[in-house]
Design an enzyme around this catalytic site. Structure first.
Site, PDB file in Angstrom:
ATOM      1  CB  THR A  74      -1.039  -0.354   1.329  1.00  0.00           C
ATOM      2  OG1 THR A  74      -0.619   0.710   2.855  1.00  0.00           O
ATOM      3  CG2 THR A  74      -1.582  -1.544   1.428  1.00  0.00           C
ATOM      4  CG  ASP A  82      -4.071   8.716   3.918  1.00  0.00           C
ATOM      5  OD1 ASP A  82      -3.472   8.697   4.959  1.00  0.00           O
ATOM      6  OD2 ASP A  82      -4.283   9.709   4.182  1.00  0.00           O
ATOM      7  CG  ASN A 112       6.599  -0.203   7.146  1.00  0.00           C
ATOM      8  OD1 ASN A 112       7.603  -0.005   7.949  1.00  0.00           O
ATOM      9  ND2 ASN A 112       6.458   0.487   6.314  1.00  0.00           N
ATOM     10  CB  SER A 129       7.023  -1.306  18.561  1.00  0.00           C
ATOM     11  OG  SER A 129       6.945  -0.559  19.216  1.00  0.00           O
ATOM     12  CE1 TYR A 156       7.981   7.806  15.372  1.00  0.00           C
ATOM     13  CE2 TYR A 156       9.658   6.618  17.248  1.00  0.00           C
ATOM     14  CZ  TYR A 156       8.884   6.330  15.530  1.00  0.00           C
ATOM     15  OH  TYR A 156       9.273   5.411  15.131  1.00  0.00           O
ATOM     16  CE  LYS A 158       5.711   3.667  15.881  1.00  0.00           C
ATOM     17  NZ  LYS A 158       5.568   2.914  14.404  1.00  0.00           N
ATOM     18  CB  THR A 204      15.159   3.463   6.891  1.00  0.00           C
ATOM     19  OG1 THR A 204      14.748   4.609   7.477  1.00  0.00           O
ATOM     20  CG2 THR A 204      15.264   2.066   6.708  1.00  0.00           C
TER      21      THR A 204
END
Length: 284
Positions: A34, A58, A85, A136, A150, A154, A185
């Protein structure tokens, strides 16, 4: 012989999601990937693999989520594994974060995860099997200044995963909260995380270094995202997956350090904690 799985991975346009899609396809699995936009571009970059379906979705749009999941199930016939994810980070002190910034963070990282989970679960329940892997973070084990908002999302993912595991175990559905440490990443790139617009000078010594350090750390994280993707694809094929899986030496270290710290504090205050029962209550 390994059984082919149908894996739905959200946030597949880049980062972990893209690497997971590549690794799963290389392993012979079918992938529902997605993305929020440019579905054709992702499909082309993955050579229009016949085992791949890219759908526009979305995670904050519940109706779009339902439609995308139904499209994927209709295309491949079922879904075996959901990898939640999609998400992003924000660097800000708790006080600095605006209501809009806070709600946007939770809309994607928590409520979006729930939207996708609710859309997939009827299919997993019908087949009495499946595996939900919620991404997580090491920040879901302990707090860091600047990353606490943030991290709180998690922490929520960890709690949701624990509850889901209990509710779904009788139905043959497994749940794992996979908590990556710092991986190279684009999570720390300008396109993947945001910095709070409001800056309070009193937080310069705690949050300030985090604001400056994010850009400096980008590209220098210790973890290899390709190796993480392989761990997750292998996990998707594991018959007895763990509920908690820190990924990376830093994540495992933070989990252990926080557990020790909390245990020490609870022991230190145990007399106070256990002093509140009615006088007539006795314990064995």
């Amino acid at each position: 012989m390994k059984t082919q799985k149908v894996i739905l991975v959200t946030g597949a346009s880049k980062g972990f999601g893209l690497e997971i899609a590549k690794t799963a396809l290389a392993a012979g699995d079918k992938v529902i990937a997605t993305v929020r936009s440019k579905a054709d571009e992702l499909a082309a970059s993955l050579n229009n693999n016949p085992n791949l379906l890219v759908v526009t979705m979305d995670v904050t749009n519940e109706e779009q989520v339902k439609a995308a999941v139904e499209e994927g199930v209709a295309y491949f016939g079922n879904v075996d594994v959901l990898i939640n994810n999609a998400g992003y980070g924000i660097v800000t002190a708790i006080e600095e974060a605006t209501d809009a910034e806070t709600k946007a963070q939770y809309a994607t990282n928590v409520f979006g995860l729930l939207n996708v989970t609710r859309a997939v679960l009827p299919h997993l329940r019908a087949q009495k099997s499946g595996h939900i892997i919620n991404i997580s973070s090491l920040f879901g084990y302990d707090a860091y200044p600047g990353w606490a908002l943030y991290g709180s999302t998690k922490f929520a993912v960890e709690g949701i995963s624990k509850g889901l595991a209990l509710e779904l175990a009788p139905l043959g559905i497994k749940v794992t909260a996979a908590a990556p440490g710092l991986f190279s990443t684009d999570f720390l790139s300008a396109e993947s995380y945001t910095a709070g617009k409001n800056i309070i000078e009193d937080y310069a010594t705690t949050v300030g270094p985090m604001r400056a350090g994010a850009d400096q750390l980008h590209g220098n994280q210790p973890g290899d995202p390709k190796k993480l993707a392989q761990v997750l694809v292998d996990l998707a094929h594991n018959e007895n997956p763990p509920l908690h899986l820190p990924i990376g030496k830093d994540a495992a270290g933070m989990f252990k350090a926080n557990s020790e710290k909390v245990n020490k504090e609870v022991d230190q205050w145990l007399a106070v904690s256990t002093s509140t029962d009615h006088d007539h209550v006795t314990t064995n």
